[in-house]
Design a protein around this motif. Structure first.
Motif, mmCIF file in Angstrom:
data_model
loop_
_atom_site.group_PDB
_atom_site.id
_atom_site.type_symbol
_atom_site.label_atom_id
_atom_site.label_comp_id
_atom_site.label_asym_id
_atom_site.label_seq_id
_atom_site.Cartn_x
_atom_site.Cartn_y
_atom_site.Cartn_z
ATOM 1 N N PRO A 123 0.800 -1.231 0.000
ATOM 2 C CA PRO A 123 0.000 0.000 0.000
ATOM 3 C C PRO A 123 0.829 1.277 0.000
ATOM 4 N N GLY A 124 2.079 1.189 0.403
ATOM 5 C CA GLY A 124 2.932 2.374 0.407
ATOM 6 C C GLY A 124 3.210 2.920 -0.986
ATOM 7 N N LEU A 125 2.884 2.132 -2.025
ATOM 8 C CA LEU A 125 3.100 2.581 -3.397
ATOM 9 C C LEU A 125 1.969 3.465 -3.907
ATOM 10 N N ARG A 126 0.859 3.517 -3.192
ATOM 11 C CA ARG A 126 -0.285 4.288 -3.670
ATOM 12 C C ARG A 126 0.051 5.778 -3.710
ATOM 13 N N GLY A 127 -0.271 6.385 -4.832
ATOM 14 C CA GLY A 127 0.005 7.804 -5.003
ATOM 15 C C GLY A 127 1.410 8.107 -5.448
ATOM 16 N N LYS A 128 2.243 7.074 -5.600
ATOM 17 C CA LYS A 128 3.631 7.277 -6.005
ATOM 18 C C LYS A 128 3.842 6.775 -7.431
ATOM 19 N N PRO A 129 4.814 7.336 -8.154
ATOM 20 C CA PRO A 129 5.110 6.852 -9.517
ATOM 21 C C PRO A 129 5.648 5.422 -9.467
ATOM 22 N N VAL A 130 5.027 4.541 -10.262
ATOM 23 C CA VAL A 130 5.423 3.127 -10.306
ATOM 24 C C VAL A 130 5.481 2.687 -11.764
ATOM 25 N N VAL A 131 6.505 1.914 -12.117
ATOM 26 C CA VAL A 131 6.596 1.321 -13.449
ATOM 27 C C VAL A 131 6.874 -0.164 -13.300
ATOM 28 N N VAL A 132 6.396 -0.940 -14.273
ATOM 29 C CA VAL A 132 6.685 -2.373 -14.349
ATOM 30 C C VAL A 132 7.461 -2.608 -15.634
ATOM 31 N N LEU A 133 8.524 -3.407 -15.530
ATOM 32 C CA LEU A 133 9.444 -3.620 -16.644
ATOM 33 C C LEU A 133 9.162 -4.932 -17.363
ATOM 34 N N SER A 134 9.599 -5.016 -18.598
ATOM 35 C CA SER A 134 9.368 -6.192 -19.436
ATOM 36 C C SER A 134 10.362 -7.293 -19.084
ATOM 37 N N ASN A 135 10.347 -8.354 -19.907
ATOM 38 C CA ASN A 135 11.294 -9.449 -19.720
ATOM 39 C C ASN A 135 12.726 -8.912 -19.682
ATOM 40 N N ASN A 136 13.493 -9.459 -18.743
ATOM 41 C CA ASN A 136 14.882 -9.032 -18.550
ATOM 42 C C ASN A 136 14.999 -7.564 -18.162
ATOM 43 N N ASP A 137 13.920 -7.002 -17.623
ATOM 44 C CA ASP A 137 13.929 -5.617 -17.140
ATOM 45 C C ASP A 137 14.357 -4.646 -18.224
ATOM 46 N N GLY A 138 13.918 -4.902 -19.457
ATOM 47 C CA GLY A 138 14.399 -4.099 -20.574
ATOM 48 C C GLY A 138 13.631 -2.821 -20.836
ATOM 49 N N ASN A 139 12.291 -2.886 -20.786
ATOM 50 C CA ASN A 139 11.474 -1.736 -21.163
ATOM 51 C C ASN A 139 10.299 -1.573 -20.213
ATOM 52 N N VAL A 140 9.728 -0.384 -20.227
ATOM 53 C CA VAL A 140 8.559 -0.087 -19.397
ATOM 54 C C VAL A 140 7.308 -0.617 -20.097
ATOM 55 N N VAL A 141 6.585 -1.514 -19.435
ATOM 56 C CA VAL A 141 5.369 -2.084 -20.033
ATOM 57 C C VAL A 141 4.110 -1.680 -19.274
ATOM 58 N N ALA A 142 4.266 -1.049 -18.127
ATOM 59 C CA ALA A 142 3.104 -0.557 -17.376
ATOM 60 C C ALA A 142 3.545 0.629 -16.535
ATOM 61 N N ARG A 143 2.622 1.625 -16.413
ATOM 62 C CA ARG A 143 2.950 2.841 -15.671
ATOM 63 C C ARG A 143 1.750 3.263 -14.843
ATOM 64 N N SER A 144 2.018 3.765 -13.669
ATOM 65 C CA SER A 144 0.947 4.385 -12.896
ATOM 66 C C SER A 144 0.646 5.750 -13.499
#
Length: 438
Positions: A22-43
């Motif tokens: 829950p500490g992530l709520r309201g904060k910028p968050v990104v999820v990376l693709s395979n091998n942490d290569g690219n941004v595939v999801a963003r808050s």
């Protein structure tokens, strides 16, 4: 009037991470693709900072290091299980449902509701999903699936609708359609967008009013169905039982370059096992198997790419046999001296298992093998993919994807279930302070 609802999970991968942190709520968050290569999801907060979808991870590396942005590796086990929980929650709200993707589902609300009633009903559905799973959603409602998809986009973008927008009976529908670019319409891809723009069709309203004969000539019957759906005529029914896949691919990029045939074989065996499990899940068998491998085209080093296809003696979904075939094919195209980035397998000519033609001179997988596969699949379905694996997949798996920022698999691994601890400090008998994570 028929009514369809599209339930769309908001920033799904990010929302899954926030449920257990829950500490992530309201904060910028990104999820990376395979091998942490690219941004595939963003808050939404990350989007506001200008972080692009598909942006290379190194572009926001400094922001992550400074703590301005939280980054996570893709946690497919967690996202898949959370998706199942969301779908289980919304399924009782309608007699018919089509799971369209990991974070979207169409519901057929039939003729059960008036427009005001269905809007309130959708709010109840949305609140239930949030309460039971922690995942926020947007719901679009329309007389067709295409308009429901469009309405869900409007529900997500406008805070004034509180996550639900009903385009059915909306008095300003033409104005709304005029505000939507043609490339944002469900079913209109890049090539069709260029074609439509060249012919003066730029908005959903333009497409709705385009001549049927021209649309059918240039966009086939499927394009004509989209136009009719924009006009409010339902032409695309729900697919309650999606058709079996005609081709199955399983592949991943390696976490580091791989040179040895033995390591390539381990990775390929893992991919074959996963693809074979998908085959059995839809009760199918494959007649052709293709193995491919390649180096990294973005590196300034010797390059090599190749593939090879085999027609198996008998259509099969038996993992052990498929691994044997795949290893023989890999040995034929492997060349030493290269740093390989990827390998994988492709099953084609897939048919239902009860329609497979047998061979008098070949022994089919017996009852014991079939029982073994059912048992392995049942264990992996219940306890998570990879609980039981073939030894050919290796133990250490140093070739596996690089996931340096992977969160725990909170819902599918006993040892990773979150722990909530009550503080010894209590303000009164009815209040307890909680600490998470431990």
């Amino acid at each position: 009037m028929s009514l369809f609802a599209l339930v769309d999970c908001n920033n799904f991968y990010v929302s899954c991470e926030r449920v257990f942190n829950p500490g992530l709520r309201g904060k910028p968050v990104v999820v990376l693709s395979n091998n942490d290569g690219n941004v595939v999801a963003r808050s939404n907060e990350a989007k506001a900072m200008g972080i692009r979808f598909g942006a290379p991870a190194f572009e926001c590396r400094e922001l992550v290091k400074e703590g301005a942005v939280a980054a996570f590796s893709s946690n497919y086990a967690l996202y898949g299980d959370m998706s199942r929980r969301v779908m289980d929650t919304i399924s009782p709200f309608a007699p018919d449902m089509e799971i369209y993707s990991i974070d979207e589902a169409f519901l057929s609300l039939g003729r059960l509701f008036s427009v005001p009633d269905v809007t309130e009903y959708a709010h109840q559905m949305r609140e239930t999903v949030l309460q039971w799973t922690g995942i926020p959603t947007s719901i679009g409602i329309g007389p067709t699936k295409t308009l429901a998809k469009l309405a869900s986009r409007l529900a997500k973008r406008s805070s004034g609708h509180r996550g639900v927008f009903t385009i059915a009976g909306y008095p300003g529908r033409e104005r709304l359609l005029k505000s939507v670019k043609v490339e944002d319409i469900w079913g209109v891809g890049m090539q069709y967008t260029r074609l439509l723009n060249l012919n003066g069709i730029f908005t959903a309203l333009d497409l709705r009013d385009a001549p049927d004969r021209w649309i059918r000539k240039h966009m086939t019957v499927m394009g004509l169905r989209t136009v009719w759906e924009l006009r409010g005529h339902s032409c695309i029914p729900l697919e309650e039982a999606p058709p079996p896949k005609k081709g199955i691919v399983s592949s991943r990029s390696f976490g580091r370059p791989v040179e040895r045939l033995s390591e390539l074989g381990e990775a390929l065996a893992a991919y074959v096992s996963r693809a074979a499990q998908k085959l059995r899940a839809q009760r199918s068998v494959a007649l052709f198997i293709t193995v491919f491998l390649g180096t990294n085209p973005f590196k300034d080093e010797p390059q090599y790419h190749n593939s090879i296809t085999l027609r198996v003696p008998l259509p099969t979904s038996y993992t052990a046999e498929l691994i044997r075939h795949a290893h023989r094919l890999l040995a034929k195209i492997y060349r030493p001296g290269f740093r390989y980035k990827k390998t994988g397998v492709f099953f084609s000519e897939i048919i239902p298992e009860d329609q497979a033609q047998l061979n008098l001179f070949r022994e089919t997988p017996g009852e014991k093998q079939q029982l073994l596969m059912k048992t392995v699949d049942r264990i992996n379905d219940r306890w998570g993919t990879g609980t039981v694996v073939y030894a050919a997949e290796g133990i250490r798996k140093e070739w596996r994807m690089r996931q340096l920022k992977l969160s725990p698999r909170f819902t599918t691994r006993w040892e990773e279930i979150p722990i909530v601890r009550a503080s010894a400090r209590q303000k009164d008998a009815h209040q307890t302070e909680f600490e998470w994570p431990p």
